[in-house]
Design a protein around this motif. Structure first.
Motif, PDB file in Angstrom:
ATOM      1  N   TRP A   1       0.837  -1.209   0.000  1.00  0.00           N
ATOM      2  CA  TRP A   1       0.000   0.000   0.000  1.00  0.00           C
ATOM      3  C   TRP A   1       0.868   1.254   0.000  1.00  0.00           C
ATOM      4  CZ3 TRP A   1      -0.813   4.047   3.487  1.00  0.00           C
ATOM      5  CH2 TRP A   1      -1.955   4.814   3.287  1.00  0.00           C
ATOM      6  N   THR A   2       1.927   1.243   0.814  1.00  0.00           N
ATOM      7  CA  THR A   2       2.843   2.385   0.880  1.00  0.00           C
ATOM      8  C   THR A   2       3.585   2.557  -0.437  1.00  0.00           C
ATOM      9  OG1 THR A   2       3.152   1.984   3.255  1.00  0.00           O
ATOM     10  CG2 THR A   2       4.775   3.392   2.163  1.00  0.00           C
TER      11      THR A   2
ATOM     12  N   ASN B   1       2.678   1.622  -3.346  1.00  0.00           N
ATOM     13  CA  ASN B   1       1.752   1.995  -4.420  1.00  0.00           C
ATOM     14  C   ASN B   1       1.136   3.372  -4.212  1.00  0.00           C
ATOM     15  OD1 ASN B   1       1.997  -0.326  -6.033  1.00  0.00           O
ATOM     16  ND2 ASN B   1       0.574  -1.459  -4.741  1.00  0.00           N
ATOM     17  N   GLY B   2       1.693   4.148  -3.270  1.00  0.00           N
ATOM     18  CA  GLY B   2       1.214   5.511  -3.049  1.00  0.00           C
ATOM     19  C   GLY B   2      -0.146   5.586  -2.407  1.00  0.00           C
ATOM     20  N   GLY B   3      -0.398   4.675  -1.466  1.00  0.00           N
ATOM     21  CA  GLY B   3      -1.676   4.695  -0.758  1.00  0.00           C
ATOM     22  C   GLY B   3      -2.798   3.990  -1.485  1.00  0.00           C
ATOM     23  N   LYS B   4      -2.464   3.145  -2.417  1.00  0.00           N
ATOM     24  CA  LYS B   4      -3.475   2.393  -3.163  1.00  0.00           C
ATOM     25  C   LYS B   4      -3.261   0.902  -2.973  1.00  0.00           C
ATOM     26  CE  LYS B   4      -3.968   5.866  -6.816  1.00  0.00           C
ATOM     27  NZ  LYS B   4      -3.852   6.115  -8.276  1.00  0.00           N
ATOM     28  N   SER B   5      -4.346   0.166  -2.815  1.00  0.00           N
ATOM     29  CA  SER B   5      -4.252  -1.287  -2.694  1.00  0.00           C
ATOM     30  C   SER B   5      -3.997  -1.896  -4.068  1.00  0.00           C
ATOM     31  CB  SER B   5      -5.542  -1.867  -2.104  1.00  0.00           C
ATOM     32  OG  SER B   5      -5.771  -1.348  -0.814  1.00  0.00           O
ATOM     33  N   ALA B   6      -3.161  -2.938  -4.076  1.00  0.00           N
ATOM     34  CA  ALA B   6      -2.842  -3.591  -5.339  1.00  0.00           C
ATOM     35  C   ALA B   6      -4.056  -4.363  -5.845  1.00  0.00           C
ATOM     36  CB  ALA B   6      -1.666  -4.536  -5.156  1.00  0.00           C
ATOM     37  N   PRO B   7      -4.389  -4.243  -7.126  1.00  0.00           N
ATOM     38  CA  PRO B   7      -5.531  -4.994  -7.667  1.00  0.00           C
ATOM     39  C   PRO B   7      -5.241  -6.492  -7.668  1.00  0.00           C
ATOM     40  CG  PRO B   7      -4.288  -3.952  -9.432  1.00  0.00           C
ATOM     41  CD  PRO B   7      -3.702  -3.455  -8.155  1.00  0.00           C
TER      42      PRO B   7
ATOM     43  N   SER C   1       9.758  -5.602 -14.732  1.00  0.00           N
ATOM     44  CA  SER C   1       9.288  -4.363 -15.358  1.00  0.00           C
ATOM     45  C   SER C   1       7.772  -4.285 -15.457  1.00  0.00           C
ATOM     46  CB  SER C   1       9.900  -4.220 -16.756  1.00  0.00           C
ATOM     47  OG  SER C   1       9.532  -5.317 -17.565  1.00  0.00           O
ATOM     48  N   THR C   2       7.079  -5.426 -15.478  1.00  0.00           N
ATOM     49  CA  THR C   2       5.615  -5.418 -15.611  1.00  0.00           C
ATOM     50  C   THR C   2       4.894  -5.316 -14.265  1.00  0.00           C
ATOM     51  OG1 THR C   2       5.467  -7.838 -15.508  1.00  0.00           O
ATOM     52  CG2 THR C   2       5.778  -6.834 -17.695  1.00  0.00           C
ATOM     53  N   ARG C   3       5.621  -5.419 -13.156  1.00  0.00           N
ATOM     54  CA  ARG C   3       5.001  -5.386 -11.833  1.00  0.00           C
ATOM     55  C   ARG C   3       4.764  -3.955 -11.374  1.00  0.00           C
ATOM     56  NH1 ARG C   3       9.706  -9.538 -10.266  1.00  0.00           N
ATOM     57  NH2 ARG C   3       8.914 -11.293 -11.494  1.00  0.00           N
ATOM     58  N   ASN C   4       3.723  -3.777 -10.534  1.00  0.00           N
ATOM     59  CA  ASN C   4       3.496  -2.453  -9.959  1.00  0.00           C
ATOM     60  C   ASN C   4       4.518  -2.207  -8.852  1.00  0.00           C
ATOM     61  OD1 ASN C   4       2.484  -3.540  -7.434  1.00  0.00           O
ATOM     62  ND2 ASN C   4       0.541  -3.939  -8.478  1.00  0.00           N
ATOM     63  N   ASN C   5       4.536  -1.000  -8.314  1.00  0.00           N
ATOM     64  CA  ASN C   5       5.563  -0.630  -7.326  1.00  0.00           C
ATOM     65  C   ASN C   5       5.541  -1.533  -6.101  1.00  0.00           C
ATOM     66  OD1 ASN C   5       6.533   1.451  -8.911  1.00  0.00           O
ATOM     67  ND2 ASN C   5       5.218   2.996  -7.973  1.00  0.00           N
ATOM     68  N   GLY C   6       4.352  -1.890  -5.631  1.00  0.00           N
ATOM     69  CA  GLY C   6       4.238  -2.772  -4.466  1.00  0.00           C
ATOM     70  C   GLY C   6       4.828  -4.141  -4.749  1.00  0.00           C
ATOM     71  N   GLU C   7       4.531  -4.675  -5.935  1.00  0.00           N
ATOM     72  CA  GLU C   7       5.072  -5.980  -6.321  1.00  0.00           C
ATOM     73  C   GLU C   7       6.586  -5.916  -6.516  1.00  0.00           C
ATOM     74  OE1 GLU C   7       1.199  -7.803  -8.712  1.00  0.00           O
ATOM     75  OE2 GLU C   7       2.645  -6.519  -9.750  1.00  0.00           O
ATOM     76  N   LYS C   8       7.070  -4.788  -7.015  1.00  0.00           N
ATOM     77  CA  LYS C   8       8.512  -4.628  -7.191  1.00  0.00           C
ATOM     78  C   LYS C   8       9.235  -4.634  -5.844  1.00  0.00           C
ATOM     79  CE  LYS C   8       8.542  -2.196 -11.624  1.00  0.00           C
ATOM     80  NZ  LYS C   8       8.784  -0.916 -12.335  1.00  0.00           N
ATOM     81  N   VAL C   9       8.644  -3.945  -4.866  1.00  0.00           N
ATOM     82  CA  VAL C   9       9.247  -3.934  -3.531  1.00  0.00           C
ATOM     83  C   VAL C   9       9.278  -5.342  -2.947  1.00  0.00           C
ATOM     84  CG1 VAL C   9       8.922  -3.146  -1.142  1.00  0.00           C
ATOM     85  CG2 VAL C   9       8.681  -1.523  -3.029  1.00  0.00           C
ATOM     86  N   LEU C  10       8.186  -6.085  -3.121  1.00  0.00           N
ATOM     87  CA  LEU C  10       8.144  -7.459  -2.620  1.00  0.00           C
ATOM     88  C   LEU C  10       9.111  -8.362  -3.376  1.00  0.00           C
ATOM     89  CD1 LEU C  10       4.333  -8.099  -1.988  1.00  0.00           C
ATOM     90  CD2 LEU C  10       6.093  -7.386  -0.376  1.00  0.00           C
ATOM     91  N   SER C  11       9.398  -8.034  -4.640  1.00  0.00           N
ATOM     92  CA  SER C  11      10.366  -8.818  -5.413  1.00  0.00           C
ATOM     93  C   SER C  11      11.754  -8.744  -4.798  1.00  0.00           C
ATOM     94  CB  SER C  11      10.419  -8.320  -6.857  1.00  0.00           C
ATOM     95  OG  SER C  11       9.174  -8.489  -7.502  1.00  0.00           O
TER      96      SER C  11
END
Length: 395
Positions: A235-236, A238-244, A323-333
């Motif tokens: 959430w953090t 992704n700028g305060g947005k939940s990942a779809p 490269s295809t992941r959102n920011n939250g997924e990138k951090v978890l990567s």
């Protein structure tokens, strides 16, 4: 009591409560740090084969059938690990976990890994991975061999306590003035320096230098430990947005063609030609999609890719790259690479190794400090009683 005294009491009692678990996590973390480097050396006979002249690799379907026969139909294979190096064996995994059970023998029903010669189709080794050394070390690290229900909770909350102790330890370490700083950042030992002083310095100075690395290791561990923490990180990022949430993938059940692992493997190798190992899931029914996790062992884990295929047609359904992941997924990567230090390569692993070693030592040196102070007070009180003046009574 002053703030520092309260912090000291908190640090002491939290340390006494979690010290044994921290000791175990530190030692097992050290043992597991270089598993990728150790396994090929320790298990060379089962991981490598001699490549025959004019060698032709058998189909993965043939190897799967031989591996399944080796352990029995009652233990269905779930994953094929396919190294791309020509002299490596192909191995299949079969594992069953009962999460309702508590102890290791009960919750891990079975875990087998079958190593296959990719040229002859012969079984090189049937490994009972349930009792394999590194797997026991991993389970000890994750749940103390006490299962997901009990062991995981103990470990998870002890890691939370350890984070609090690292912060409180920094508060206690912080010197009152600049002159005291010199003793806090380096070992000023002399020939006549007593062991108590050396132990105190080992706890404070080594703990200080390892603290920042241990905070990273602990916080990345909490990402796996608590779902709310995982979601908070995403959430953090992704700028305060939940990942779809992505829809679950299934294969076309109207397509009656049999599962073609070799076709999928060929496609995956074309997608990731630099991969050193491909992890191919074996579908348990005709609806499940097949996932292929492609990894290059010479690169960090976050560079790995995951591709999903229709098990019947071999058609690509979805592909996930960094490269295809959102920011939250990138951090978890980055999470695993940060946790084990591999994000910095071999030097990072060495830092993680020594930090884990220091983490294991902190409960030992800490208890010794506490015990020494406790005995010192007891001895002091006894001396005061012995020196109590005798009051003479006039006759």
């Amino acid at each position: 009591m002053t703030f520092k005294q309260i912090t000291g009491k908190l640090h002491l009692w939290l340390g006494l409560c979690s010290g044994l678990v921290v000791l175990i996590l530190g030692i097992t973390g050290c043992l597991y740090a270089f598993i990728e480097e150790l396994k090929p050396a320790v298990y060379h006979d089962r991981m490598y084969v001699t490549v025959p002249p004019d060698a032709v690799r058998l189909s993965l379907a043939t190897l799967q059938a031989n591996a399944q026969k080796a352990i029995g139909a009652d233990k269905p294979l779930q994953v094929a690990e396919v190294p791309t190096a020509p002299d490596r064996t192909v191995y299949f995994r079969a594992v069953k976990v009962n999460e309702e059970k508590t102890f290791y023998n009960s919750y891990l029903t079975y875990y087998y890994k079958v190593y296959m010669n990719p040229y002859t189709g012969a079984v090189v080794k049937v490994e009972n991975t349930k009792y394999e050394f590194f797997n026991i070390v991993l389970n000890l690290h994750i749940n103390l061999l006490m299962g997901p229900v009990v062991g995981n909770k103990i470990v998870n909350w002890c890691v939370v306590i350890f984070v609090v102790m690292l912060i409180s330890g920094l508060i206690l370490w912080w010197p009152k003035n600049k002159s005291a700083m010199k003793q806090r950042v380096w070992f000023k030992w002399k020939k006549d320096t007593k062991w108590k002083r050396k132990n105190y310095d080992l706890h404070n100075i080594a703990g200080f230098y390892a603290m920042f690395i241990l905070l990273v290791i602990s916080l990345t561990g909490l990402v796996w430990s608590f779902e709310w923490f995982n979601k908070a990180v995403q959430w953090t990022a992704n700028g305060g947005k939940s990942a779809p949430e992505l829809p679950a993938l299934t294969s076309d059940t109207l397509d009656l063609r049999p599962f073609s692992m070799d076709k999928i493997l060929h496609n995956a190798l074309q997608q990731d030609p630099t991969a050193t190992t491909l992890f191919v899931s074996i579908p348990k029914n005709n609806k499940a999609a097949v996932s292929v996790y492609a990894r290059n062992a010479r690169r960090p884990y976050f560079t790995s890719t995951t591709t999903f295929y229709d098990q019947h047609s071999g058609q690509q359904l979805r592909r996930s790259t960094f490269s295809t992941r959102n920011n939250g997924e990138k951090v978890l990567s980055f999470n695993y690479d940060l946790h084990v230090g591999s994000i910095l390569g071999l030097p990072g692993k060495m830092l993680a190794f020594f930090a884990s070693l220091i983490a294991a030592s902190l409960p030992v040196t800490g208890v010794y400090i506490w015990w020494g102070r406790k005995n010192k007070k007891t001895t002091k009180n006894k001396k005061q009683v012995l020196r109590k003046p005798v009051v003479s009574v006039p006759v």
